[in-house]
Scaffold this motif. Structure first.
Motif, PDB file in Angstrom:
ATOM      1  N   GLY A 199       9.064  24.594 -28.960  1.00  0.00           N
ATOM      2  CA  GLY A 199      10.687  24.551 -29.300  1.00  0.00           C
ATOM      3  C   GLY A 199      10.469  22.836 -28.800  1.00  0.00           C
ATOM      4  N   ILE A 257      18.816  26.253 -31.834  1.00  0.00           N
ATOM      5  CA  ILE A 257      17.850  27.451 -31.573  1.00  0.00           C
ATOM      6  C   ILE A 257      17.828  28.652 -31.875  1.00  0.00           C
ATOM      7  CG2 ILE A 257      16.407  28.751 -29.530  1.00  0.00           C
ATOM      8  CD1 ILE A 257      17.794  25.950 -27.706  1.00  0.00           C
ATOM      9  N   GLN A 258      19.160  29.398 -32.212  1.00  0.00           N
ATOM     10  CA  GLN A 258      18.688  31.068 -33.241  1.00  0.00           C
ATOM     11  C   GLN A 258      18.852  30.442 -33.949  1.00  0.00           C
ATOM     12  OE1 GLN A 258      20.961  34.973 -32.187  1.00  0.00           O
ATOM     13  NE2 GLN A 258      19.809  33.846 -30.037  1.00  0.00           N
ATOM     14  N   VAL A 300      13.027  35.339 -34.022  1.00  0.00           N
ATOM     15  CA  VAL A 300      12.328  34.389 -33.680  1.00  0.00           C
ATOM     16  C   VAL A 300      11.105  34.458 -35.518  1.00  0.00           C
ATOM     17  CG1 VAL A 300       9.893  34.289 -32.543  1.00  0.00           C
ATOM     18  CG2 VAL A 300      12.430  34.119 -31.602  1.00  0.00           C
ATOM     19  N   ASN A 351      11.064  34.428 -38.582  1.00  0.00           N
ATOM     20  CA  ASN A 351      11.299  34.625 -39.407  1.00  0.00           C
ATOM     21  C   ASN A 351      11.277  34.345 -40.671  1.00  0.00           C
ATOM     22  OD1 ASN A 351      13.425  33.469 -37.903  1.00  0.00           O
ATOM     23  ND2 ASN A 351      13.842  31.302 -38.193  1.00  0.00           N
ATOM     24  N   LYS A 377      12.504  29.465 -30.965  1.00  0.00           N
ATOM     25  CA  LYS A 377      12.596  30.105 -32.048  1.00  0.00           C
ATOM     26  C   LYS A 377      11.560  30.155 -33.053  1.00  0.00           C
ATOM     27  CE  LYS A 377      16.242  32.722 -29.753  1.00  0.00           C
ATOM     28  NZ  LYS A 377      15.882  33.867 -29.188  1.00  0.00           N
ATOM     29  N   GLY A 378      12.390  29.677 -34.047  1.00  0.00           N
ATOM     30  CA  GLY A 378      11.805  30.036 -35.516  1.00  0.00           C
ATOM     31  C   GLY A 378      11.001  29.077 -36.540  1.00  0.00           C
ATOM     32  N   ARG A 403      17.681  30.140 -40.850  1.00  0.00           N
ATOM     33  CA  ARG A 403      18.396  31.503 -40.639  1.00  0.00           C
ATOM     34  C   ARG A 403      18.895  31.170 -41.649  1.00  0.00           C
ATOM     35  NH1 ARG A 403      16.962  35.701 -39.638  1.00  0.00           N
ATOM     36  NH2 ARG A 403      15.310  35.852 -39.197  1.00  0.00           N
ATOM     37  N   SER A 445       9.978  26.082 -24.572  1.00  0.00           N
ATOM     38  CA  SER A 445      10.855  27.289 -24.775  1.00  0.00           C
ATOM     39  C   SER A 445      12.169  27.115 -25.897  1.00  0.00           C
ATOM     40  CB  SER A 445      11.203  27.771 -23.883  1.00  0.00           C
ATOM     41  OG  SER A 445      11.959  27.318 -23.078  1.00  0.00           O
ATOM     42  N   GLY A 446      12.950  27.524 -25.646  1.00  0.00           N
ATOM     43  CA  GLY A 446      15.096  26.862 -26.522  1.00  0.00           C
ATOM     44  C   GLY A 446      15.337  26.418 -25.245  1.00  0.00           C
TER      45      GLY A 446
END
Length: 398
Positions: free
Chosen positions: A256, A220-221, A45, A47, A247-248, A226, A99-100
């Protein structure tokens, strides 16, 4: 290491006995004065690290002006954020959530509505993959398919079929007249930092085109930098029809979205979906600040340079400690160490040395530095991992 139980809070988390009161860059500072190197990043999250000045400034300025109005009115920050994300992705349009899991739920609705408005209302099934993780709401949990998470919550939501990752033959065999879409994480996080191969993801694109299905990515992740690019799919020369992100996107502020092509989103018309908080002025002001940093010239080049510095050293640690570590997985700063010793032992050993990590499936410890981690931060993490491995190897020999 025993979990901490707080009577007023439901005991659904295995919390460690530490409370953080301040964060800066790659570090968190506990109330008792200890400093921890954060290689969890809030589970992919934070990032941009903790309290990035650009994001803090945007949050403070917007908090003093306007927080929330509802989606009954235009939201300038939201329109700007949506336009910037569209301009820097495959998508033509998007919907903001909190949210995701909500992004996944919205994407599920979108793919089913797409089939409905195109005269195929019988198509509602979604092909998902073993060891996936898509969230904890009803449909997202059914898409995840983890029996441990589903147990005791009654019948699972119907319409989700699970097959092995990186096996196109099994995917083809799973398609029938009721199949609507394929949902996949380009890189599985909780499942053990397991990447889909480029060949496999490109094959999924071909399969969806062949059978009239939508390709639904869950980034999402693995999204928002990333991997060293804004989106993981950019490495594979393949574009989805739909994508869930979170997240990020807000660097810790709950935000989200699900994104889609105009064609895929044809059914998402007035009244089909909504959110009270999603995309409010405060959240989208933060989201724009995150993009201000990530889209600045040279940002991702710098991230990739540090990834190139870090990865070989991580691989060398695995080679140095074969009794403790088996392999490095993943790419960029979404990496995992598959362990020979129990992964929980490694997480605890790192915690004892004031480094934060989180476990994953397949006996993996996730290694998620922030995208702004310096070489010094990375060296510090490598030294801690090395020391923990020496201790665990000694314990095994003893």
């Amino acid at each position: 290491m025993e979990a901490v139980v707080i009577p007023a809070v439901m005991p659904t988390y295995d919390r460690k006995d530490v409370a953080f009161e301040r964060g800066e860059g790659s570090y968190l500072y506990a109330a008792d004065g200890r400093r921890f190197l954060d290689y969890t990043s809030g589970i992919a999250v934070n990032n941009l690290g903790h309290c990035h000045p650009t994001v803090v400034k945007a949050l403070q300025e917007q908090a003093a002006r306007l927080w929330h109005t509802s989606n009954l009115y235009r939201i300038a920050h939201g329109e700007r954020l949506a336009q910037r994300l569209v301009e820097n992705s495959f998508a033509d349009t998007m919907f903001f959530s909190n949210s995701g899991a909500e992004a996944i739920e919205g994407g599920i609705k979108l793919v089913r509505k797409y089939q409905y408005v195109n005269g195929r209302p019988q198509r509602y099934k979604i092909i998902c993959f073993d060891q996936a993780f898509h969230g904890r709401t009803g449909a997202a949990l059914a898409a995840t398919g983890n029996e441990k998470y589903l147990q005791g919550f009654g019948p699972r939501a119907p319409g989700f079929v699970h097959v092995p990752l990186n096996n196109t033959n099994v995917v083809r065999d799973a398609i029938d007249d009721e199949t609507a879409a394929i949902l996949v994480e380009p890189i599985q996080g909780e499942g053990g930092v397991r990447p889909g191969s480029g060949e496999f993801l490109r094959a999924l694109r071909q399969i969806c085109d062949e059978f009239g299905l939508l390709l639904f990515f869950d980034e999402i992740q693995c999204g928002f930098g990333r991997t060293g690019k804004l989106w993981a799919y950019e490495w594979f020369d393949v574009k989805p029809d739909v994508m869930a992100v979170a997240k990020g996107i807000g660097n810790g502020f709950p935000l989200g979205a699900f994104m889609a092509t105009e064609k895929a989103a044809a059914g998402m018309v007035f009244g089909t979906h909504g959110s009270t908080y999603g995309g409010n002025p405060l959240g989208t002001a933060v989201g724009n600040a995150v993009l201000d940093v990530m889209l600045a010239p040279g940002f991702f080049a710098g991230v990739r340079e540090r990834i190139g510095y870090f990865r070989p050293k991580l691989e060398a640690l695995v080679a140095r400690h074969p009794k403790v570590l088996a392999e490095v997985r993943g790419t960029g700063f979404i990496t995992g160490l598959r362990c020979v010793v129990p992964s929980a032992d490694m997480v605890n050993a790192l915690f004892e040395r004031q480094m934060l990590t989180v476990g994953a499936g397949d006996n993996v410890v996730r290694i998620y530095p922030s995208l702004v981690a310096t070489r010094e931060d990375l060296d510090h993490g490598l030294a801690i991992i090395d020391d923990a491995c020496r201790a665990l190897a000694g314990a095994a020999n003893g």
